[in-house]
Enzyme design. Structure first.
Site, PDB file in Angstrom:
ATOM      1  CB  ALA A   1      -0.868  -0.017   1.256  1.00  0.00           C
TER       2      ALA A   1
ATOM      3  N   GLY B   1       0.469  -5.161   0.612  1.00  0.00           N
ATOM      4  CA  GLY B   1      -0.654  -5.133  -0.316  1.00  0.00           C
ATOM      5  C   GLY B   1      -0.283  -5.687  -1.688  1.00  0.00           C
TER       6      GLY B   1
ATOM      7  CD  GLU C   1      -2.664  -7.777   2.168  1.00  0.00           C
ATOM      8  OE1 GLU C   1      -2.363  -6.577   1.993  1.00  0.00           O
ATOM      9  OE2 GLU C   1      -3.367  -8.175   3.105  1.00  0.00           O
TER      10      GLU C   1
ATOM     11  CD  GLU D   1       1.207  -5.928   5.152  1.00  0.00           C
ATOM     12  OE1 GLU D   1       2.038  -6.832   5.445  1.00  0.00           O
ATOM     13  OE2 GLU D   1       0.545  -5.932   4.102  1.00  0.00           O
TER      14      GLU D   1
END
Ligand code: 3HC
Ligand code: NAI
Length: 697
Positions: free
Chosen positions: A63, A102, A105, A125
């Site tokens: 992210a 992310g 993911e 994270e």
């Protein structure tokens, strides 16, 4: 489609390319672009499969960290991931570089994954005080099993492509071109009429026996290893949801836990630390076009504790390095130690036997300075004596080629004086490694008054090559880190004399989050070293400043810390946990009597405030004097060199979080009660008067 994401048709295959330099972070434009691209591919009757690749140096690295703490902008990443996984046409993620957070993911939501052989994948994270919030905690265990997923999610450490293949996180490895590999893989799916294979629908690995016990065990382990940290336990909660709940509910639980982490002050502190580390690489007053010098070979003078560790740093980075010692015995001892440190890594399984030999092959040992005539950089790590340093630097000046960088690992001597031993002070810089040098990430790069800009630029670049966090500091006693730690350690000793015990002081600071207590650290590095520093500092005391005397008593009794078996603690031969030193209470009584005080109980709160606020007050002076470039550099130094808890963001971020008026208020009280050491730093007073924080500087 957005500029950050492009969609092309290659026959029956839709090729989606993310291009958002430098690391393809999943900012708003990328999320929106991915959503549009996958929807378009789904709607296009000509498309039968989708290939997702990234341009530039890496697959999506997560992210966009800069967006955390700001108002969310749709589409959210979980929404995008959901659309990708539920598509009716098979999709392939083509991973190169680092698929992180992310990014991984998104790859887990694709139906198949292939990785270039040199790629890495991970869910880091937790290092930002977060947990994977776009399905990572639900999908990774479904692919790799709960244990592997927990290890990756709770440690945040990435794994290599080969390991990802073994763990079923990726389906295949490839070499060469990304697009070619992706299209070929997708074509094979089509040829074999393989459709979507949704990770979220694969439940076998999260319904195995014994998972509840595994979760309990990992929870206990994390509690012990990461005390005080919020997000590791939330990571485990989220993975537990994967084994207890159906996918949809598990995802909702993950989202709620992610939000808790996002709202926690620890997240803000850890993200501060992430950006502070990157900011530290920027050197003020250094033009972008300054060309670093080329470093192809290195030399290290002195094969003691530090020298050997520094030799390993070079060999680990693939840079040939020559070690120079005073005689055959000392040289052999140094080389043997290098080999035995590598052998320990082989025994732990973190290095192969072949790699040990390759790295030892990069290390040469010599006794004669003439052998250093071609080294691009020389790091001196001999005894901490200006006379010995003079001998070394005069000889280096005589033999080294023009342009060679002459560095000193001194921890406290005047770098400008060392530079003046040579006829080329512009080529002299400090490279202050921390012990053990092959392990500790911090490197203070000491900028002398004559250090040339390109030498500084080279030192910073070299730091990165050696996998260090390099931070520029100026010349003063102890530079930044040690100068601050002198204040901290001195308070710890004063507190003992006033009534605390070593175990109480260390426990209080460990509870605050420090990796080790200050007195255990002293015992480890040797009280003779602390005492030598103390003796030197006696000469520069300001009016009203006194020193604790407990060290004098310990040294007089031959108690030098771990190396003599006794120091602040007693160390039994069987290597068990340190015990109380029975001789210490009498020494402390005597020290207290010398100061004219009576020992009385001290609170844990006072211990933490005295030690930590002493760091903050000194840091303010360091900033004012320009010894550190910026407040966040000081945080980076303490996080990477002194075991300051990452989730507090560093001493100055912590000060800002407490509120500077509060910090100054306490420092003023200490000043009244305890005297001269607590003179508030003028910068701190000014910041409070102006209603500003360290972060505003
Ligand atoms: N978001 C925003 N910017 C990022 C970023 C990210 N995720 N990752 C890196 N950057 C920026 C850096 O700040 C730096 O910017 P600068 O040049 O202006 O200083 C630039 O990209 C290059 O980064 P590095 O200097 O770190 O480059 P390296 O090549 O040394 O390392 C890397 C590359 C391994 C990708 C490293 O940057 C890294 O570890 N990044 C963070 C990865 C991460 O933590 N991802 C998880 C994010 S949280 C998440 O995904 C939540 C999700 O689960 C919902
Ligand atoms: P050490 O005593 O372990 O090693 C010094 C080595 O230098 C010895 O092996 C000695 O034989 C060699 N030596 C002495 N004179 C020499 C000469 N003229 N030429 C070649 N070799 C010579 O010392 P240590 O701890 O490794 O410290 C070295 C330097 O690193 C010092 O300046 C110290 O302040 C600094 N430092 C030490 C740290 C530590 O934790 N030990 C941390 C950071 C810096």
């Amino acid at each position: 489609m957005s500029e950050a994401v492009q969609l092309e048709r290659r026959g029956e295959i839709a090729l989606v390319t993310v291009d958002n330099p430098p690391v393809n972070a999943l900012g708003h434009a990328v999320r929106a672009g991915l959503l549009a691209a996958f929807r378009q591919a789904e709607a296009d009757p000509q498309v039968r499969a989708v290939v997702l690749v990234c341009a530039g140096r890496t697959f999506m690295a997560g992210a966009d960290i800069r967006e955390f703490g700001k108002p969310p902008q749709a589409p959210s990443l979980p929404e995008v991931v959901d659309v990708i996984e539920s598509a009716s046409k098979p999709s392939v993620a083509v991973i190169h570089g680092t698929a992180l957070g992310g990014g991984l993911e998104v790859a887990l939501a694709c139906h198949y994954r292939i990785a270039r052989r040199d790629a890495q994948v991970g869910l880091p994270e937790v290092k930002l005080g977060l947990l994977p919030g776009a399905g990572g905690t639900q999908r990774l265990p479904r692919l790799a099993g709960v244990e592997k997923a927990l290890d990756m999610i709770v440690s945040g450490a990435p794994i290599r492509a080969g390991e990802a293949l073994d763990s079923a996180i990726v389906d295949e490895l490839f070499d060469g071109d990304l697009v070619e590999a992706g299209l070929a893989f997708a074509q094979r799916l089509l040829d074999r009429q393989l459709g979507p294979r949704r990770t979220g629908e694969r439940n076998e690995r999260v319904r195995e026996d014994g998972l509840a016990e595994l979760i309990a065990h990992k929870r206990g382990e994390a509690q012990k290893r990461l005390p005080g940290q919020f997000s590791p336990q939330r990571c485990i909660d989220a993975v537990e949801a994967a084994i207890q709940l159906p996918l949809r509910e598990g995802l909702a639980r993950e989202r709620a836990l992610f939000q808790q982490c996002l709202d926690s002050p620890q997240r803000a502190a850890m993200i501060h630390a992430f950006f502070a580390e990157r900011e530290a690489a920027r050197v003020e007053g250094l033009a972008a076009d300054v060309q670093p010098r080329e470093i192809r070979s290195a030399a290290v003078i002195g094969g003691g504790t530090m020298g050997v560790g520094i030799v390993l740093c070079f060999a680990n980075a693939g840079i040939p390095v020559t070690l120079l010692e005073v005689n055959e015995d000392a040289l052999q001892r140094g080389l043997d130690r290098a080999r035995s440190l590598y052998a320990a890594s082989v025994a732990r399984g973190s290095l192969s036997a072949g790699e040990l030999e390759r790295r030892m092959g990069l290390i040469a040992g010599v006794l004669d300075y003439a052998a250093l005539n071609d080294a691009d950089v020389v790091v001196e790590a001999v005894f901490e004596s200006l006379d010995v340093k003079r001998q070394v630097f005069e000889q280096l000046d005589a033999v080294c080629k023009p342009g060679a960088i002459l560095a000193s690992n001194t921890s406290s001597l005047d770098l400008d004086a060392i530079a003046a031993f040579t006829g080329r002070p512009q080529d002299v810089v400090g490279l202050h490694f921390f012990s053990p040098a092959n392990v500790m990430r911090l490197l203070e790069v000491v900028r002398g008054k004559a250090t040339a800009n390109d030498v500084l630029a080279t030192a910073m670049q070299l730091g990165k090559r050696l996998k260090k966090v390099a931070v520029v500091v100026g010349v003063c006693d102890g530079f930044v880190g040690n100068r601050m730690i002198f204040q901290y350690g001195r308070q710890a000793e004063f507190l003992l004399e006033e009534g605390a015990t070593p175990a109480q002081v260390d426990r209080a600071l460990r509870s605050f989050g420090m990796a080790m207590g200050p007195l255990a650290v002293r015992d480890l590095s040797g009280l003779d070293i602390s005492h030598a520093i103390r003796t030197r500092q006696r000469q520069t005391l300001k009016p009203g400043q006194t020193l604790p005397t407990v060290l004098d008593h310990l040294i007089a009794a031959g108690m030098l810390g771990q190396k003599s078996g006794t120091g602040f603690y007693h160390y039994a031969e069987d290597g068990r946990a340190p015990q109380d030193n029975p001789a210490l209470p009498a020494m402390l009584e005597q020290a207290a009597a010398e100061r004219g005080i009576v020992r009385a109980p001290v609170s844990d709160e006072e211990i933490v405030e005295r030690c930590v606020f002493a760091l903050i007050n000194e840091a303010a002076s360091i900033l004012e004097e320009g010894i550190a470039q910026r407040a966040s550099d000081i945080d980076v130094i303490f996080l990477n060199g002194y075991g300051f808890p990452a989730w507090r963001g560093g001493p100055l971020f912590h000060a800002d979080s407490l509120g500077l008026p509060h910090v100054l208020g306490r420092i003023r009280e200490f000043h009244q009660r305890l005297g001269a050491w607590w003179q508030p730093a003028p910068l701190l007073e000014r910041l409070v008067a102006e209603g500003r924080r360290f972060a505003d500087l």
